[in-house]
Design an enzyme around this catalytic site. Sequence first.
Site, short mmCIF file in Angstrom:
data_model
loop_
_atom_site.label_atom_id
_atom_site.label_comp_id
_atom_site.label_asym_id
_atom_site.label_seq_id
_atom_site.Cartn_x
_atom_site.Cartn_y
_atom_site.Cartn_z
N ASN A 83 7.23 -69.71 -30.47
CA ASN A 83 5.99 -69.82 -29.70
C ASN A 83 4.90 -70.16 -30.70
O ASN A 83 4.64 -69.37 -31.61
CB ASN A 83 5.70 -68.48 -29.01
CG ASN A 83 4.30 -68.42 -28.44
OD1 ASN A 83 3.75 -69.45 -28.05
ND2 ASN A 83 3.73 -67.24 -28.37
N GLY A 84 4.28 -71.34 -30.57
CA GLY A 84 3.23 -71.72 -31.51
C GLY A 84 3.37 -73.17 -31.91
O GLY A 84 4.02 -73.95 -31.20
N GLU A 111 -7.80 -74.81 -10.74
CA GLU A 111 -6.63 -74.32 -11.45
C GLU A 111 -5.45 -74.08 -10.52
O GLU A 111 -4.32 -74.44 -10.84
CB GLU A 111 -7.03 -73.01 -12.15
CG GLU A 111 -5.98 -72.40 -13.05
CD GLU A 111 -6.48 -71.12 -13.72
OE1 GLU A 111 -7.44 -70.50 -13.22
OE2 GLU A 111 -5.90 -70.74 -14.74
N TRP A 151 6.20 -73.81 -22.71
CA TRP A 151 5.01 -74.58 -22.30
C TRP A 151 4.90 -75.67 -23.35
O TRP A 151 4.58 -75.39 -24.51
CB TRP A 151 3.78 -73.67 -22.30
CG TRP A 151 2.55 -74.31 -21.76
CD1 TRP A 151 2.23 -74.49 -20.44
CD2 TRP A 151 1.44 -74.84 -22.51
NE1 TRP A 151 1.00 -75.10 -20.33
CE2 TRP A 151 0.49 -75.32 -21.58
CE3 TRP A 151 1.16 -74.95 -23.88
CZ2 TRP A 151 -0.71 -75.91 -21.97
CZ3 TRP A 151 -0.04 -75.54 -24.26
CH2 TRP A 151 -0.96 -76.01 -23.31
N CYS A 200 4.53 -70.45 -24.03
CA CYS A 200 5.89 -70.09 -24.43
C CYS A 200 6.08 -68.58 -24.49
O CYS A 200 5.22 -67.85 -24.98
CB CYS A 200 6.29 -70.67 -25.78
SG CYS A 200 6.24 -72.44 -25.85
N ARG A 234 3.95 -67.55 -19.00
CA ARG A 234 3.54 -68.14 -20.28
C ARG A 234 3.95 -69.61 -20.41
O ARG A 234 3.57 -70.28 -21.37
CB ARG A 234 4.15 -67.34 -21.44
CG ARG A 234 3.71 -65.90 -21.47
CD ARG A 234 4.39 -65.15 -22.60
NE ARG A 234 3.92 -65.63 -23.89
CZ ARG A 234 2.87 -65.13 -24.54
NH1 ARG A 234 2.18 -64.16 -24.00
NH2 ARG A 234 2.52 -65.61 -25.70
N LYS A 293 -11.30 -71.48 -10.66
CA LYS A 293 -10.19 -70.91 -9.88
C LYS A 293 -9.65 -71.96 -8.91
O LYS A 293 -8.45 -72.13 -8.75
CB LYS A 293 -10.62 -69.69 -9.08
CG LYS A 293 -10.88 -68.43 -9.82
CD LYS A 293 -9.66 -67.71 -10.37
CE LYS A 293 -9.34 -68.17 -11.77
NZ LYS A 293 -9.96 -67.49 -12.85
N GLU A 305 -17.00 -70.23 -12.30
CA GLU A 305 -15.71 -69.54 -12.23
C GLU A 305 -15.01 -69.83 -10.89
O GLU A 305 -13.79 -70.02 -10.85
CB GLU A 305 -15.93 -68.04 -12.45
CG GLU A 305 -14.70 -67.15 -12.29
CD GLU A 305 -13.53 -67.49 -13.21
OE1 GLU A 305 -13.67 -68.30 -14.13
OE2 GLU A 305 -12.43 -66.94 -12.96
N HIS A 354 -30.46 -83.97 -10.45
CA HIS A 354 -30.48 -84.72 -11.71
C HIS A 354 -29.19 -85.51 -11.93
O HIS A 354 -28.92 -85.93 -13.06
CB HIS A 354 -30.75 -83.77 -12.89
CG HIS A 354 -32.08 -83.08 -12.78
ND1 HIS A 354 -33.27 -83.74 -12.97
CD2 HIS A 354 -32.39 -81.81 -12.45
CE1 HIS A 354 -34.28 -82.89 -12.78
NE2 HIS A 354 -33.77 -81.71 -12.46
N LYS A 376 -0.59 -68.80 -19.19
CA LYS A 376 -1.48 -67.65 -19.12
C LYS A 376 -2.14 -67.36 -20.48
O LYS A 376 -3.32 -67.08 -20.54
CB LYS A 376 -0.67 -66.43 -18.67
CG LYS A 376 -1.46 -65.14 -18.61
CD LYS A 376 -2.06 -64.96 -17.25
CE LYS A 376 -2.93 -63.73 -17.14
NZ LYS A 376 -3.98 -63.95 -16.15
#
Length: 596
Positions: A97-98, A476, A71, A2, A27, A473, A469, A492, A591
Amino acid sequence: MCGIVGYAGRREAQPILLDCLKRLEYRGYDSAGIAVAGKGLQLFKSKGEIAVLESKMPRMPGTVGIAHTRWATQGKPTTENAHPLDDCSHRLAIVHNGIISNFMGLKESLVKDGHRFASETDTEVFAHLVESELKGDLVDAVSKALRQVEGTYAFAVVAADRSEIVATRRESPLVVGLGEGENFLASDVTALLKYTNRVVYIQDDEVVRVTMDSVSIRGPSGELVEREAQKITWSLEDAEKGGYPHFMLKEIFEQPDAIHDSLLGRIETLETEPFFQGDSFTSVKVVACGTSYHAGLVGKYIIEELAKIPTTVQISSEYRYSPVARESPLVVLITQSGETADTLGAAREARKRGNKTVGIANVVGSAITREVDHVIYTRAGPEIGVAATKTFATQLAALYLLAMDLGVQNRVLTAQAKRSITGSLRNLPRAVQDVLNQAHLIEALANKYSGAKDMFFIGRGINYPVALEGALKTKEISYVHGEGFPAGELKHGPLALISKESPVVAIAVKDHTYERMLGNISECSARGSPVIAVAFEGDTEIAKYVDDTIRVREIPPIFAPVPIIVVLQLWAYYLAKAKGCPIDKPRNIAKTVTVE
Ligand code: AGP
């Protein structure tokens, strides 16, 4: 997670709010809305991205207003649940926001008192609480309402017929921008750079009243707070695409400069201005989330190799609730935004446990900087693309510096070793530039494999977290199922997944694990899996084992993660491009994650 903005000035608020809001879209982009106060209260919101709101909304005259891009957390991403939310009388509008954690109980008693709710959100309770408390002064009403809510928040409130915005925060970012005859509010300074570079960061439990010609901050007990404005050095250009089709690509290409800036001046001064004067540590713990966590995992190898200090790495949300027994006296918290709720909570916990804390952050003045004993800024400039790229590379740069400093304090680095490390660090921007020069080749390979649904990334030692990573990426932004493994672990279990349908990206640089890596690559190709190697220039052997090779400049292996990750960032970017994905705004992701 948000984004909120506010404007109070002489100009029409609506276009300015919209312009600022667009810079916060990273956001969240589930819904957006705007409220303009002054004469009455006009409110318009809609499901979907800001462009949808813009295409539908009517002109809303007035010079004071707030806006929001969402969001979704509590309540589905619908128009009803979009912010701003208003009260029963439709005279108050609120953006948030929260998360209000006690909203269920509050809602029940507000409903009993006769309030009518129009959304499923937690936020709406705050609108009704302020409505109940509003007897005259809006700051008083917001302060009284705040006493009843628990959770994390940045709120901004406007009311019909009033030329003011009242805002507050707890553990969610909020910054006031100072203009001439106008003032602004935002979740992030990048939203304001077009209008001002003078800002005041609001701190937890403060309430700020913003009008066109005044900004007054009250502390938690109602006392007046005086705070100097900070000057932001980022330019508007830094926060724009500059001819690139996506922020992500621009940010990938900015890495040589970002790494250079991150190291600038510090390599030279580390000896006279160490991070830790006179401190030496028996162990280190690194705590972070997502990409920053992967930087921490690479950091473990760097710190153990350069400073010879045992290092553990933990995900922030796990660290906070883990037993205290295996504590380390130095806790390093990595967060590019400096606002990640889990990492902020971990920082508080680390301090409470009596540890020394260091933050590695990109955003100057962000919340983490107030929660730690020492901050190392990564100096990457604003990162707008949701996928972290240049901030990862500069986090690694910061970790090399930190490890060098710890090594010096621990007296394990000789003068010659230091010279060789600093030489390698200075060469990193060039090694990254070499990778960028091959972007067309990486694009061609990404296109070749873009039909795959699953993809595996393998590495050993310091390159194992680089593989993680690369997988993050890939999943995502391209929505390809990417999984990272330590190459030695395939046998394994994960080998069961390997087939000709699942390409394997293998990081195979010539270090002490190289021979074993070749063995692991053979395990994959024997099962029909196409293998794409990331290998050093001049490695003539690797081509015999793999289908395709991407080369990076040969550098000491401890520094190889930096150019290698750039290969994997470009790989993910071009995969996503080939698949037509919304690269800067991947679905379901924000983000900055300001909820736990
Ligand atoms: C990475 O591409 C993600 N956007 C995400 O994993 C991110 O690194 C994580 O949310 C942590 O953010 P921070 O560095 O701002 O704390």
